[in-house]
Design a protein around this motif. Structure first.
Motif, mmCIF file in Angstrom:
data_model
loop_
_atom_site.group_PDB
_atom_site.id
_atom_site.type_symbol
_atom_site.label_atom_id
_atom_site.label_comp_id
_atom_site.label_asym_id
_atom_site.label_seq_id
_atom_site.Cartn_x
_atom_site.Cartn_y
_atom_site.Cartn_z
ATOM 1 N N HIS A 90 30.539 27.137 -6.779
ATOM 2 C CA HIS A 90 30.370 25.810 -6.205
ATOM 3 C C HIS A 90 31.601 25.010 -6.587
ATOM 4 N N LEU A 91 32.261 24.474 -5.583
ATOM 5 C CA LEU A 91 33.489 23.724 -5.787
ATOM 6 C C LEU A 91 33.239 22.259 -5.462
ATOM 7 N N GLU A 92 33.593 21.376 -6.388
ATOM 8 C CA GLU A 92 33.388 19.940 -6.168
ATOM 9 C C GLU A 92 34.703 19.240 -5.893
ATOM 10 N N ILE A 93 34.716 18.472 -4.808
ATOM 11 C CA ILE A 93 35.916 17.735 -4.420
ATOM 12 C C ILE A 93 35.533 16.282 -4.179
ATOM 13 N N LYS A 94 36.264 15.379 -4.810
ATOM 14 C CA LYS A 94 36.008 13.948 -4.606
ATOM 15 C C LYS A 94 36.867 13.470 -3.444
ATOM 16 N N LEU A 95 36.221 12.849 -2.464
ATOM 17 C CA LEU A 95 36.923 12.337 -1.283
ATOM 18 C C LEU A 95 36.683 10.840 -1.149
ATOM 19 N N GLU A 96 37.756 10.088 -0.931
ATOM 20 C CA GLU A 96 37.631 8.626 -0.834
ATOM 21 C C GLU A 96 37.943 8.063 0.545
ATOM 22 N N ALA A 97 38.465 8.903 1.452
ATOM 23 C CA ALA A 97 38.807 8.421 2.793
ATOM 24 C C ALA A 97 38.747 9.576 3.790
ATOM 25 N N PRO A 98 38.421 9.258 5.047
ATOM 26 C CA PRO A 98 38.316 10.308 6.064
ATOM 27 C C PRO A 98 39.600 11.125 6.210
ATOM 28 N N LYS A 99 40.743 10.521 5.993
ATOM 29 C CA LYS A 99 42.008 11.253 6.151
ATOM 30 C C LYS A 99 42.163 12.365 5.110
ATOM 31 N N GLN A 100 41.356 12.312 4.039
ATOM 32 C CA GLN A 100 41.394 13.383 3.032
ATOM 33 C C GLN A 100 40.672 14.642 3.510
ATOM 34 N N VAL A 101 39.922 14.513 4.593
ATOM 35 C CA VAL A 101 39.278 15.686 5.193
ATOM 36 C C VAL A 101 40.359 16.353 6.050
ATOM 37 N N ASP A 102 41.254 17.050 5.375
ATOM 38 C CA ASP A 102 42.438 17.623 6.012
ATOM 39 C C ASP A 102 42.284 19.123 6.226
ATOM 40 N N ARG A 103 43.387 19.766 6.594
ATOM 41 C CA ARG A 103 43.367 21.197 6.892
ATOM 42 C C ARG A 103 42.833 22.031 5.731
ATOM 43 N N GLU A 104 43.218 21.672 4.527
ATOM 44 C CA GLU A 104 42.779 22.410 3.331
ATOM 45 C C GLU A 104 41.259 22.324 3.162
ATOM 46 N N ILE A 105 40.722 21.103 3.241
ATOM 47 C CA ILE A 105 39.269 20.893 3.132
ATOM 48 C C ILE A 105 38.562 21.640 4.265
ATOM 49 N N LEU A 106 39.108 21.552 5.471
ATOM 50 C CA LEU A 106 38.486 22.214 6.620
ATOM 51 C C LEU A 106 38.452 23.731 6.452
ATOM 52 N N ALA A 107 39.484 24.296 5.849
ATOM 53 C CA ALA A 107 39.506 25.742 5.595
ATOM 54 C C ALA A 107 38.400 26.119 4.612
ATOM 55 N N TRP A 108 38.246 25.332 3.557
ATOM 56 C CA TRP A 108 37.184 25.595 2.572
ATOM 57 C C TRP A 108 35.813 25.413 3.207
ATOM 58 N N LEU A 109 35.687 24.390 4.051
ATOM 59 C CA LEU A 109 34.424 24.103 4.736
ATOM 60 C C LEU A 109 34.051 25.270 5.661
ATOM 61 N N LYS A 110 35.027 25.791 6.385
ATOM 62 C CA LYS A 110 34.802 26.898 7.302
ATOM 63 C C LYS A 110 34.339 28.151 6.536
ATOM 64 N N LYS A 111 34.974 28.411 5.412
ATOM 65 C CA LYS A 111 34.605 29.560 4.591
ATOM 66 C C LYS A 111 33.165 29.400 4.084
ATOM 67 N N ALA A 112 32.834 28.193 3.633
ATOM 68 C CA ALA A 112 31.481 27.907 3.145
ATOM 69 C C ALA A 112 30.461 28.091 4.267
ATOM 70 N N TYR A 113 30.812 27.583 5.453
ATOM 71 C CA TYR A 113 29.929 27.704 6.620
ATOM 72 C C TYR A 113 29.654 29.173 6.948
ATOM 73 N N GLU A 114 30.714 29.980 6.916
ATOM 74 C CA GLU A 114 30.563 31.407 7.221
ATOM 75 C C GLU A 114 29.679 32.117 6.182
ATOM 76 N N LEU A 115 29.793 31.705 4.920
ATOM 77 C CA LEU A 115 28.970 32.301 3.854
ATOM 78 C C LEU A 115 27.486 31.974 4.033
ATOM 79 N N ALA A 116 27.203 30.858 4.691
ATOM 80 C CA ALA A 116 25.823 30.400 4.837
ATOM 81 C C ALA A 116 25.148 30.980 6.075
ATOM 82 N N GLY A 117 25.857 31.858 6.791
ATOM 83 C CA GLY A 117 25.306 32.395 8.044
ATOM 84 C C GLY A 117 24.641 33.716 7.855
#
Length: 117
Positions: A90-117
């Motif tokens: 479990h990886l915790e990331i603190k985000l304070e603005a929408p612009k921080q939801v960048d390519r790096e976060i999206l890659a981690w999010l995609k990997k997490a999404y795939e693991l949950a399928g």
């Protein structure tokens, strides 16, 4: 109203507008990957495919995004890394603005999404 009496909306009461905007950016990105269900819990919102792949805990002016991972990720953006089981982190990331939801976060999010399928 959710079964357990919690709503997504209540997690954003008395929060800075950036918190909701950041959450919306995460949710929008996740929904581009496929079906996503929002489950409001007492202390966070779970984003669920077959199982939860992300958790969002809101704070006054930020949110804490917890992502499922199959490996440890050493990155300065990750404030806490926890091994949940042999092949689960479990990886915790603190985000304070929408612009921080960048390519790096999206890659981690995609990997997490795939693991949950």
């Amino acid at each position: 109203m959710n079964v357990n009496g919690h709503t997504v909306k209540e997690h954003f009461e008395n929060r800075a507008p950036e918190v909701k905007a950041t959450y919306d950016a995460i949710l929008k990105a996740a929904k581009k990957m496929g079906a996503v269900k929002e489950e409001a819990k007492k202390t966070s919102i779970h984003l669920v495919r077959k199982t939860a792949f992300a958790g969002v805990a809101t704070r006054k002016s930020a949110l804490i995004l917890t992502l499922k991972s199959d490996s440890d990720v050493a990155n300065k953006r990750i404030s806490k890394r926890e091994q949940a089981s042999a092949h689960r982190w479990h990886l915790e990331i603190k985000l304070e603005a929408p612009k921080q939801v960048d390519r790096e976060i999206l890659a981690w999010l995609k990997k997490a999404y795939e693991l949950a399928g």
